[in-house]
Design a protein around this motif. Structure first.
Motif, short mmCIF file in Angstrom:
data_model
loop_
_atom_site.label_atom_id
_atom_site.label_comp_id
_atom_site.label_asym_id
_atom_site.label_seq_id
_atom_site.Cartn_x
_atom_site.Cartn_y
_atom_site.Cartn_z
N THR A 1 0.84 -1.21 0.00
CA THR A 1 0.00 0.00 0.00
C THR A 1 0.87 1.25 0.00
O THR A 1 0.62 2.21 -0.74
CB THR A 1 -0.93 -0.02 1.23
N LEU A 2 1.94 1.25 0.80
CA LEU A 2 2.81 2.42 0.85
C LEU A 2 3.56 2.61 -0.47
O LEU A 2 3.83 3.74 -0.88
CB LEU A 2 3.76 2.33 2.05
N GLU A 3 3.87 1.50 -1.17
CA GLU A 3 4.47 1.63 -2.51
C GLU A 3 3.48 2.32 -3.46
O GLU A 3 3.86 3.16 -4.27
CB GLU A 3 4.83 0.24 -3.07
N GLU A 4 2.20 1.94 -3.33
CA GLU A 4 1.16 2.57 -4.16
C GLU A 4 0.99 4.05 -3.80
O GLU A 4 0.81 4.89 -4.67
CB GLU A 4 -0.18 1.83 -3.99
N VAL A 5 1.03 4.34 -2.50
CA VAL A 5 0.94 5.74 -2.05
C VAL A 5 2.07 6.53 -2.71
O VAL A 5 1.85 7.62 -3.26
CB VAL A 5 1.04 5.82 -0.50
N GLU B 1 8.44 3.79 10.43
CA GLU B 1 9.54 3.02 9.82
C GLU B 1 9.12 2.49 8.43
O GLU B 1 9.89 2.55 7.47
CB GLU B 1 9.77 1.85 10.79
N LEU B 2 7.88 1.97 8.35
CA LEU B 2 7.40 1.43 7.07
C LEU B 2 7.22 2.55 6.04
O LEU B 2 7.48 2.37 4.86
CB LEU B 2 6.07 0.68 7.28
N VAL B 3 6.77 3.72 6.52
CA VAL B 3 6.60 4.88 5.62
C VAL B 3 7.97 5.27 5.06
O VAL B 3 8.11 5.55 3.86
CB VAL B 3 5.93 6.05 6.39
N GLU C 1 10.60 3.30 4.72
CA GLU C 1 11.05 2.24 3.79
C GLU C 1 10.48 2.44 2.39
O GLU C 1 11.09 2.07 1.40
CB GLU C 1 10.57 0.87 4.29
N ALA C 2 9.27 3.03 2.31
CA ALA C 2 8.62 3.25 1.00
C ALA C 2 9.23 4.43 0.25
O ALA C 2 8.88 4.67 -0.90
CB ALA C 2 7.12 3.47 1.20
N GLY C 3 10.12 5.19 0.91
CA GLY C 3 10.81 6.28 0.21
C GLY C 3 10.33 7.66 0.60
O GLY C 3 10.84 8.66 0.08
N LEU C 4 9.34 7.74 1.50
CA LEU C 4 8.86 9.06 1.92
C LEU C 4 9.84 9.66 2.94
O LEU C 4 10.55 8.92 3.63
CB LEU C 4 7.45 8.95 2.51
N ILE C 5 9.85 10.97 3.02
CA ILE C 5 10.79 11.66 3.90
C ILE C 5 10.05 12.63 4.82
O ILE C 5 8.82 12.76 4.71
CB ILE C 5 11.86 12.43 3.09
N GLU C 6 10.78 13.32 5.69
CA GLU C 6 10.21 14.32 6.61
C GLU C 6 9.02 13.73 7.38
O GLU C 6 7.95 14.33 7.44
CB GLU C 6 9.78 15.58 5.85
N ILE C 7 9.23 12.55 7.95
CA ILE C 7 8.13 11.86 8.64
C ILE C 7 8.06 12.39 10.07
O ILE C 7 9.01 12.24 10.84
CB ILE C 7 8.39 10.33 8.64
N THR D 1 -4.38 4.67 21.95
CA THR D 1 -3.78 5.93 21.48
C THR D 1 -3.84 6.02 19.95
O THR D 1 -3.35 5.13 19.26
CB THR D 1 -2.31 6.00 21.93
N ILE D 2 -4.44 7.11 19.46
CA ILE D 2 -4.43 7.39 18.02
C ILE D 2 -3.29 8.36 17.75
O ILE D 2 -3.17 9.38 18.44
CB ILE D 2 -5.77 8.00 17.55
N ARG D 3 -2.44 8.02 16.78
CA ARG D 3 -1.31 8.91 16.46
C ARG D 3 -1.45 9.43 15.01
O ARG D 3 -1.81 8.66 14.12
CB ARG D 3 0.02 8.17 16.64
N LEU D 4 -1.16 10.72 14.84
CA LEU D 4 -1.21 11.35 13.52
C LEU D 4 0.21 11.56 13.02
O LEU D 4 1.08 12.00 13.79
CB LEU D 4 -1.90 12.72 13.62
N HIS D 5 0.43 11.26 11.74
CA HIS D 5 1.75 11.46 11.12
C HIS D 5 1.61 12.21 9.82
O HIS D 5 0.55 12.18 9.17
CB HIS D 5 2.43 10.11 10.85
N LYS D 6 2.71 12.84 9.44
CA LYS D 6 2.78 13.54 8.16
C LYS D 6 4.08 13.13 7.50
O LYS D 6 5.10 12.96 8.20
CB LYS D 6 2.77 15.05 8.43
N ALA D 7 4.09 12.93 6.18
CA ALA D 7 5.33 12.59 5.46
C ALA D 7 5.24 13.19 4.05
O ALA D 7 4.15 13.56 3.60
CB ALA D 7 5.49 11.08 5.38
N ARG D 8 6.39 13.27 3.40
CA ARG D 8 6.43 13.93 2.08
C ARG D 8 7.17 13.04 1.07
O ARG D 8 8.13 12.35 1.44
CB ARG D 8 7.17 15.26 2.22
N LYS D 9 6.69 13.06 -0.18
CA LYS D 9 7.44 12.39 -1.26
C LYS D 9 8.52 13.36 -1.74
O LYS D 9 8.21 14.53 -2.00
CB LYS D 9 6.49 12.03 -2.40
N PRO D 10 9.77 12.91 -1.85
CA PRO D 10 10.84 13.84 -2.24
C PRO D 10 10.57 14.48 -3.60
O PRO D 10 9.93 13.87 -4.45
CB PRO D 10 12.07 12.96 -2.31
N LEU D 11 11.10 15.69 -3.79
CA LEU D 11 10.96 16.38 -5.09
C LEU D 11 11.86 15.71 -6.14
O LEU D 11 12.89 15.15 -5.78
CB LEU D 11 11.36 17.85 -4.94
#
Ligand SMILES: C[S@@+](CC[C@H](N)C(=O)[O-])C[C@H]1O[C@@H](n2cnc3c(N)ncnc32)[C@H](O)[C@@H]1O
Length: 219
Positions: free
Chosen positions: A135-139, A187-189, A191-197, A209-219
């Motif tokens: 799924t993260l590869e698809e993201v 960690e899985l995010v 591994e898929a290549g996203l950054i600034e997690i 506990t619900i946790r919110l995260h943000k990540a970015r695909k590199p330019l």
């Protein structure tokens, strides 16, 4: 409903017959309004950008996204035809124009580099470790370069009370919750290549506990 590839599929509340109760259960047990508002607030896209609510369920979050970004092309994807019927009714009742797709997160029906942001809530704990990775590869594939992922899910318990509270989620959704509750999603995010997690917020709820995260695909 499509059946191909659905061996490990977990419906919204663990069992199909509970799906009609989903909105009521989530509203009263997860501080839904508070955490979904925070999730929507952390998104920053061009006003006419493209947004995806991944595993949108009954579309509470999708409708909130469309309200915040009325000119955005807004999509909701879910693998369950039954819950999408509820989602379509809710979107129509609120006058929100949303493009719904019945599909699996591991094979999304969108071109590469399509979305400015992907938002997903209470979903990743439904996936086996292998399907989390796929799924993260698809993201990564469908996000534009520089696009962002916004993820809310059950995470590592903040204390002993939250650990005890998360037991019903483990019972309902099974072994797939394990890596989420161990706090392995960032960690899985990565591994898929996203950054600034970054973890942007956490909320103590009736079921842990619900946790919110943000990540970015590199330019
Ligand atoms: C707990 S519900 C969360 C719904 C919504 N995102 C929310 O925050 O209320 C999980 C959703 O994931 C969907 N789902 C589970 N596995 C899926 C998969 N592999 N692909 C797409 N949707 C999936 C279920 O049908 C269900 O609607």
């Amino acid at each position: 409903m499509k059946t191909e590839g659905k061996e490990n599929y977990i419906p919204a509340l663990g069992f199909d017959f509970l799906t009609p109760l989903y909105d009521t259960v989530v509203k009263w047990t997860t501080r839904e309004k508070v955490f979904k508002t925070k999730l929507v607030e952390q998104i920053d896209i061009p006003s006419s950008g493209r947004l995806l609510d991944l595993a949108c369920g009954t579309a509470t979050l999708t409708v909130a996204l469309k309200r915040r970004f009325p000119h955005a092309e807004t999509h909701g994807l879910d693998g369950d035809a039954r819950i999408l019927r509820i989602a379509r009714r809710k979107a129509a009742a609120s006058g929100a124009e949303i493009n719904f797709s019945e599909a699996l997160s591991t094979t999304m029906p969108y071109p590469a580099e399509y979305f400015d942001a992907i938002v997903t809530s209470l979903f990743f704990h439904h996936l086996t470790p292998a399907n989390k990775r796929r799924t993260l590869e698809e993201v990564f594939r469908v996000l534009k370069a520089g696009g962002t992922l916004h993820l809310a899910d059950w995470g590592k318990a903040a204390n002993v009370l939250m650990k005890a509270a998360s037991q019903p989620i483990i019972w309902l959704d099974g072994a797939t919750t394990k890596d989420s509750l161990q706090g392995r999603l960032p960690e899985l995010v990565a591994e898929a290549g996203l950054i600034e997690i970054d973890e942007t917020a956490s909320f103590g709820t009736f079921f842990g506990t619900i946790r919110l995260h943000k990540a970015r695909k590199p330019l």
